[in-house]
Motif scaffolding. Sequence first.
Motif, PDB file in Angstrom:
ATOM      1  N   ALA A  52       0.821  -1.213   0.000  1.00 22.76           N
ATOM      2  CA  ALA A  52       0.000   0.000   0.000  1.00 22.76           C
ATOM      3  C   ALA A  52       0.855   1.263   0.000  1.00 22.76           C
ATOM      4  N   SER A  53       1.766   1.376   0.960  1.00 22.80           N
ATOM      5  CA  SER A  53       2.575   2.591   1.049  1.00 22.80           C
ATOM      6  C   SER A  53       3.736   2.569   0.055  1.00 22.80           C
ATOM      7  N   GLY A  54       4.326   1.396  -0.150  1.00 22.88           N
ATOM      8  CA  GLY A  54       5.478   1.290  -1.039  1.00 22.88           C
ATOM      9  C   GLY A  54       5.143   1.587  -2.485  1.00 22.88           C
ATOM     10  N   ASP A  55       3.937   1.194  -2.925  1.00 18.95           N
ATOM     11  CA  ASP A  55       3.552   1.474  -4.306  1.00 18.95           C
ATOM     12  C   ASP A  55       3.524   2.968  -4.583  1.00 18.95           C
ATOM     13  N   ILE A  56       3.065   3.743  -3.596  1.00 21.21           N
ATOM     14  CA  ILE A  56       3.007   5.193  -3.774  1.00 21.21           C
ATOM     15  C   ILE A  56       4.413   5.768  -3.918  1.00 21.21           C
ATOM     16  N   LEU A  57       5.309   5.349  -3.021  1.00 23.74           N
ATOM     17  CA  LEU A  57       6.680   5.850  -3.084  1.00 23.74           C
ATOM     18  C   LEU A  57       7.372   5.417  -4.367  1.00 23.74           C
ATOM     19  N   ARG A  58       7.147   4.165  -4.742  1.00 20.99           N
ATOM     20  CA  ARG A  58       7.804   3.663  -5.956  1.00 20.99           C
ATOM     21  C   ARG A  58       7.271   4.374  -7.192  1.00 20.99           C
ATOM     22  N   TYR A  59       5.969   4.673  -7.180  1.00 23.15           N
ATOM     23  CA  TYR A  59       5.417   5.367  -8.345  1.00 23.15           C
ATOM     24  C   TYR A  59       6.057   6.738  -8.519  1.00 23.15           C
ATOM     25  N   GLN A  60       6.273   7.449  -7.413  1.00 23.25           N
ATOM     26  CA  GLN A  60       6.859   8.774  -7.515  1.00 23.25           C
ATOM     27  C   GLN A  60       8.252   8.735  -8.150  1.00 23.25           C
ATOM     28  N   ALA A  61       8.966   7.638  -7.925  1.00 20.36           N
ATOM     29  CA  ALA A  61      10.324   7.532  -8.457  1.00 20.36           C
ATOM     30  C   ALA A  61      10.407   6.722  -9.738  1.00 20.36           C
ATOM     31  N   ARG A  62       9.505   5.749  -9.904  1.00 21.97           N
ATOM     32  CA  ARG A  62       9.580   4.816 -11.033  1.00 21.97           C
ATOM     33  C   ARG A  62       8.211   4.662 -11.698  1.00 21.97           C
ATOM     34  N   GLY A  63       7.499   5.771 -11.872  1.00 20.73           N
ATOM     35  CA  GLY A  63       6.118   5.692 -12.353  1.00 20.73           C
ATOM     36  C   GLY A  63       5.960   5.432 -13.830  1.00 20.73           C
ATOM     37  N   ALA A  64       7.031   5.535 -14.607  1.00 15.63           N
ATOM     38  CA  ALA A  64       6.910   5.356 -16.055  1.00 15.63           C
ATOM     39  C   ALA A  64       6.397   3.966 -16.415  1.00 15.63           C
ATOM     40  N   GLY A  65       6.778   2.960 -15.640  1.00 14.05           N
ATOM     41  CA  GLY A  65       6.336   1.600 -15.935  1.00 14.05           C
ATOM     42  C   GLY A  65       4.835   1.441 -15.761  1.00 14.05           C
ATOM     43  N   VAL A  66       4.264   2.065 -14.717  1.00 14.28           N
ATOM     44  CA  VAL A  66       2.814   2.006 -14.507  1.00 14.28           C
ATOM     45  C   VAL A  66       2.090   2.690 -15.652  1.00 14.28           C
ATOM     46  N   ARG A  67       2.574   3.874 -16.044  1.00 15.75           N
ATOM     47  CA  ARG A  67       1.924   4.602 -17.125  1.00 15.75           C
ATOM     48  C   ARG A  67       2.026   3.849 -18.450  1.00 15.75           C
ATOM     49  N   ALA A  68       3.139   3.169 -18.665  1.00 12.00           N
ATOM     50  CA  ALA A  68       3.291   2.371 -19.882  1.00 12.00           C
ATOM     51  C   ALA A  68       2.309   1.204 -19.893  1.00 12.00           C
ATOM     52  N   ALA A  69       2.077   0.609 -18.724  1.00  7.79           N
ATOM     53  CA  ALA A  69       1.119  -0.498 -18.636  1.00  7.79           C
ATOM     54  C   ALA A  69      -0.297  -0.018 -18.950  1.00  7.79           C
ATOM     55  N   ILE A  70      -0.643   1.174 -18.468  1.00 10.08           N
ATOM     56  CA  ILE A  70      -1.971   1.730 -18.754  1.00 10.08           C
ATOM     57  C   ILE A  70      -2.096   2.041 -20.243  1.00 10.08           C
TER      58      ILE A  70
END
Length: 421
Positions: free
Chosen positions: A271-289
């Motif tokens: 829950a908390s780690g995903d938020i922190l990781r997104y702030q630093a490594r969010g390009a992968g999430v956006r690419a998946a979307i």
Amino acid sequence: MTSVVFVHGTGVRAASYEKSFARVVSGLGRARAEARVVRCFWGEEHGASLGLGGASIPVRTQNRGVGGDALLDEDDPLAVWALLEADPLAELREFAEAAKARRGGGAARVGFAPGRRDPWQDTADKVRGLSLKAVADGGGSLGELATDLAPHLGTAGARVAHEISRTLGGTPPVDGIEQIAARAVYALAVGLAEGLAEGPRGVGEPVEADGADRDTVVGALTEQLGGTGRGGVAAGAAKGIAVRALNSYLSPISSLAHRYRGRITNGSVPASGDILRYQARGAGVRAAIRAAVREAAESGDGPVVLLAHSLGGIACVDLLADATEPPPEVALLVTVGSQAPFLYELDALTSLRRDEPLPDAFPRWLNVHDEHDLLGFVGEKVFPDRVTDLRVNTRQPFPRAHTSYFAHQRLYELLAPELPR
């Protein structure tokens, strides 16, 4: 055919996503049967994990209680459910103390007599025999909730029955036990379904439940025990019971939190780690979307809608606000329980600075929030004429209000006429 791409939020992994996805398919199917729901599960590949096995977590050598000074608002109508989230048997124990005090004020102890059965034993037996079959057969989100809880109802009922026998046995009968026992059984069953039997904070998947469905289940259990389903004790005495019991509960739970720090940290990393990781490594999430949108457009041959919860909504806003290559296939963005407007106000969005407007190509945006969800924000004042806020009421306290949107049929009824055809 309209394709609705379901983007999950923080902390979600495979089992939880599949359950939420099924709820969206079921709920949207009842409101817009022709719409197709498409998966966008990014948590496994792009979510956070403790890559070194928790090596950063300190080992606690002593257990010291740390008192909490936060008090529950006595006027909060959800106080009793906030209490039961923390301790499912607390309200029942308060009821037993009140019954004993009544006995001390003049009521005689029943005691044992040959051939006479303790009336509390009858109540305990009824609790052990509780069933959810009547509400499970109703289908919809109510049936889904009953299905989630049914495997744990026997264990929950046995624990409540034992508590009734232990604390009330030999005490003269007192009115009002039925609904209190029903709420305790429900709260315990939810905890067991979520894996809370493992410790003070479990690592199981959250049970998604709308407040109206919760009340219906509790009402059905109450009626089986011979009481009425609504009002009564819940509207009056239970609120004061919740305030007293929860405020006294805060101090020991702080001590337990330290004792189980390793387990709690591991359980909270998604829950908390995903938020922190997104702030630093969010390009992968956006690419998946982006990939999910492209696949939906190619296979569905129709408009694409992004339906995104929590952190997923932030990622979708970042993707659609990206001036370099926003996906043109998206006709509508629906954010649910999202922090995107809040992050814009903080100047913390990745693709859009606080002094920049939404791009002209940004699609129509609906933002769904529940006023009890402290992680859901509104966007109409942040992006005037570009965002429409829709308010729902899941009738759940926080934090459950944040995870119950997709079990709330009203959400789909609001979305159905808004979806493009």
